[in-house]
Scaffold this motif. Structure first.
Motif, PDB file in Angstrom:
ATOM      1  N   GLN A 109       1.991   6.903   1.807  1.00 45.38           N
ATOM      2  CA  GLN A 109       0.839   6.013   1.931  1.00 45.38           C
ATOM      3  C   GLN A 109      -0.416   6.834   1.695  1.00 45.38           C
ATOM      4  OE1 GLN A 109       0.433   3.953   5.666  1.00 45.38           O
ATOM      5  NE2 GLN A 109      -1.167   2.630   4.867  1.00 45.38           N
ATOM      6  N   ARG A 147      -3.057  -0.547  -3.430  1.00 43.37           N
ATOM      7  CA  ARG A 147      -2.871  -1.804  -2.704  1.00 43.37           C
ATOM      8  C   ARG A 147      -2.117  -2.774  -3.611  1.00 43.37           C
ATOM      9  NH1 ARG A 147      -8.406  -2.067  -3.850  1.00 43.37           N
ATOM     10  NH2 ARG A 147      -8.884  -3.781  -5.250  1.00 43.37           N
ATOM     11  N   ALA A 173       0.817  -1.213   0.000  1.00 43.49           N
ATOM     12  CA  ALA A 173       0.000   0.000   0.000  1.00 43.49           C
ATOM     13  C   ALA A 173       0.852   1.263   0.000  1.00 43.49           C
ATOM     14  CB  ALA A 173      -0.921  -0.006   1.214  1.00 43.49           C
ATOM     15  N   LEU A 174       2.150   1.112  -0.289  1.00 43.99           N
ATOM     16  CA  LEU A 174       3.074   2.250  -0.233  1.00 43.99           C
ATOM     17  C   LEU A 174       3.664   2.548  -1.602  1.00 43.99           C
ATOM     18  CD1 LEU A 174       5.106   1.116   2.910  1.00 43.99           C
ATOM     19  CD2 LEU A 174       3.141   2.675   2.854  1.00 43.99           C
ATOM     20  N   ARG A 203       7.270   4.223  -2.903  1.00 52.57           N
ATOM     21  CA  ARG A 203       8.595   4.666  -2.464  1.00 52.57           C
ATOM     22  C   ARG A 203       9.313   5.311  -3.642  1.00 52.57           C
ATOM     23  NH1 ARG A 203       9.233   2.354   2.589  1.00 52.57           N
ATOM     24  NH2 ARG A 203       8.376   0.280   2.848  1.00 52.57           N
ATOM     25  N   THR A 252       8.660   7.668   1.436  1.00 51.82           N
ATOM     26  CA  THR A 252       7.608   6.652   1.439  1.00 51.82           C
ATOM     27  C   THR A 252       6.278   7.353   1.654  1.00 51.82           C
ATOM     28  OG1 THR A 252       9.134   5.041   2.382  1.00 51.82           O
ATOM     29  CG2 THR A 252       6.785   4.550   2.560  1.00 51.82           C
ATOM     30  N   LEU A 284      -1.957  11.999   1.479  1.00 47.85           N
ATOM     31  CA  LEU A 284      -0.899  11.006   1.661  1.00 47.85           C
ATOM     32  C   LEU A 284      -0.130  11.309   2.936  1.00 47.85           C
ATOM     33  CD1 LEU A 284      -0.180  11.986  -1.794  1.00 47.85           C
ATOM     34  CD2 LEU A 284      -0.140   9.548  -1.448  1.00 47.85           C
TER      35      LEU A 284
END
Length: 164
Positions: free
Chosen positions: A65, A146, A32-33, A35, A63, A76
């Motif tokens: 999310q 996801r 779910a991240l 980078r 990072t 985010l």
């Protein structure tokens, strides 16, 4: 309509219109991240103490999310780490540079906003405004990240066409 792309595919698609800034590399999805590696000494148009801080930090792993998407705005939670240490405060130094780059690409002013969050900074992105500035008749109604995939729900209102 639902569109699903890997984060890497989404970056490639976005780069067709405009390449990523040269100081951003290695954008990837992990669960779910999202980078990315940011080479802070390469960030242009930063001077004084901010320049010294960016040079000392070197390359930062950022990072993000996706916390929510509502009313055309993505929120985010963003973590930044340089040499194993938190570097969240440096995000404020990048906001102006990123906003200028977006404006130079013909996107509306103020698409990004950084504000304090409970654990890490929050960045809000007016995604629907960005979409509307590029194409007529497309509304982003949902956005989820996801399994390294971007899941976008779109509503189309004919005629859908790119704006000049």
């Amino acid at each position: 309509m639902q569109v699903t792309l890997s984060v890497e595919e989404a970056v490639t698609l976005a780069a067709v219109a405009q390449p990523l800034p040269p100081f951003v590399s290695g954008v990837r999805g992990e669960g779910a991240l999202v980078r990315a590696d940011v080479d802070l000494p390469e960030v242009p148009d930063v001077s004084g103490l901010a320049r010294l801080a960016l040079q000392a930090a070197g390359t930062v792993t950022v990072t993000a999310q996706l916390i929510s998407y509502a009313a055309g705005v993505a929120t985010l939670e963003v973590y930044a780490e340089a040499r194993g240490l938190p570097a969240h405060r440096l995000l404020n130094q990048l906001t102006g540079v990123l906003s200028e780059r977006l404006a130079a690409q013909g996107l509306p002013d103020g698409l990004l906003e950084v504000r304090p969050g409970p654990r890490a900074p929050l960045i809000t992105v007016r995604v629907q405004d960005a979409v509307a500035s590029r194409v007529d008749g497309v509304t982003l109604t949902g956005l989820v990240l996801r399994d390294g995939q971007v899941h976008a729900d779109l509503a189309l209102s004919p005629p859908v066409r790119p704006l000049p």
